[in-house]
Enzyme design. Sequence first.
Site, PDB file in Angstrom:
ATOM      1  N   GLU A 166      20.331  38.657  46.002  1.00  0.00           N
ATOM      2  CA  GLU A 166      19.540  39.960  46.354  1.00  0.00           C
ATOM      3  C   GLU A 166      20.379  40.953  45.870  1.00  0.00           C
ATOM      4  O   GLU A 166      20.774  41.945  46.610  1.00  0.00           O
ATOM      5  CB  GLU A 166      19.292  39.922  47.797  1.00  0.00           C
ATOM      6  CG  GLU A 166      18.239  39.005  48.614  1.00  0.00           C
ATOM      7  CD  GLU A 166      17.928  39.231  49.917  1.00  0.00           C
ATOM      8  OE1 GLU A 166      18.815  40.000  50.380  1.00  0.00           O
ATOM      9  OE2 GLU A 166      16.802  38.626  50.171  1.00  0.00           O
ATOM     10  N   GLU A 374      14.373  31.795  50.420  1.00  0.00           N
ATOM     11  CA  GLU A 374      14.160  32.372  51.879  1.00  0.00           C
ATOM     12  C   GLU A 374      12.768  33.017  52.217  1.00  0.00           C
ATOM     13  O   GLU A 374      12.201  33.622  51.407  1.00  0.00           O
ATOM     14  CB  GLU A 374      15.204  33.527  51.948  1.00  0.00           C
ATOM     15  CG  GLU A 374      16.505  32.990  51.803  1.00  0.00           C
ATOM     16  CD  GLU A 374      17.628  34.425  52.055  1.00  0.00           C
ATOM     17  OE1 GLU A 374      17.350  35.263  52.946  1.00  0.00           O
ATOM     18  OE2 GLU A 374      18.701  34.317  51.422  1.00  0.00           O
TER      19      GLU A 374
END
Length: 501
Positions: A166, A374
């Site tokens: 991320e 995720e």
Amino acid sequence: MKYKTNPVFPKNFFWGASSAAWQVEGATLEGGRTQAIIDLNSQTKKPFTDNSIAADHYHHYKEDVALMKECGFTSYRFSFSWSRIIPQKGVINPEGIAFYNNLIDELVGAGITPIVTLYHYDMPCWVDELYGGWHNRAIIDEFDFYCRTCFENFGDRVKYWLSINEQNMQIVYGDWLGVSKGCTDWFKEKWDINHIMNLCHAKAVIACHEMVEGGKIGPVPGYVPIYPKSCKPEDQIAAMNAEELTQKIWDDLYYFGEYNGFVKSYWREHDITPDIREGDMELIKQAKIDFFAINCYRSDVGMAPDNTYLQEIGLNKYGRKGEFVYTNIPGEYALDRNKYVETTDWDWHIDGTCMRYTMRYMWDHYHLPMVITEAGFGAHEDLDENGEIHDDYRIDYLRDYIYNLGLAISDGVEVMGFNPWSFTDLLSTGNGMAKRYGLVFVNTTDDELRDLKRYKKDSFYWYQKLIKSNGQEWGKDMSDWKDFNRTSEIASDLKAKGVKD
């Protein structure tokens, strides 16, 4: 919309779950590990506990892998701790190497494919002290040394690698994640930091392809699709601006090896001149990724901003509904609550359709395979009087997201696997142990260190059946899609109550 047959998942599809070293391992000063910046940052998140113990995976990894095998996992996405492997400049820690060798061997012996993230928010303190963290280009060589150490020691068994978790979120939410430490003008300086991160990513990709026989590597964008709030043209453009400034400019860089026209224009308009040096873009261009790993929990709604004020995101810290504050960026975009979907206690939209949307969007833009690394449902939880957790809400969430992932595969998207967040409960970023995501309950809280015993939640057993059937045993009759298409149900309820678009 109804579907008469279940989507079909590919043979050898990776079913598993995810974690990150700093959130699950604990043992932050054991086994030769030195502190990471995120350790210190987690200590400031009172009243929540820090990561010194977390789920104590460091001491429970054999038990945890045995539970993964029992659940039927064929993959496990986790991260290495940089400071456990390289505790100080130029020093390789044999205890850290041994721990990850043991974990990998345990996984492989259980028939579970390891998918390893090289960097998940946990810069070593020694890097920060020597170089000022991401501010200094000297970190590029340090990161390259760390990555090459990982490939050399584990590349014989680990074939799927992830570079930086991320990166987009680390720039968009730099204050919250501590990345902005040391900046005097974060608005402009974050683009220098972002460029250095891009060079680190490129080094990891190039080294993986050089050193790991059959190795594949990709980035891990955090993806939050942005729907326009209305069909007003200005809302559409605002939603597109939000997509660009929170995710797309990163994905374009990873795939095309260059900064896209939108961000270059944005830099010009705001007098931003990132420190891009000779040879940088050639290096980035060499880094050909093999796939995208995708973190996708929720969607958001974009609309034209109010240009009279600036509002940065205000995250819901305590899981009390309604405390999330939505972004308003003058001249760019604003975000808002989507009234057509439900939310978690932390005000995250529960929207299984966003998984299908994300897969379609990414496939249409880049045409690369993807793996979900995720997606998950955070909740306040504790054991009942029988020592059980009945988490039907998590089962409903996973069923909806997995079903929509299957629909994306039916749409023609190439997806390699689904690894939700998380296998065991672990430390949530900014929310401690209070926000639980696991299929397995870990018996500890922010206030009380209990016995750390593992308890299988209802979602564990549901997921076990789903994996065994390769995505065909849903626990309910999936031929009637209305049971799970919460968007249409909520829209009908609102209409009946007289709520207008």
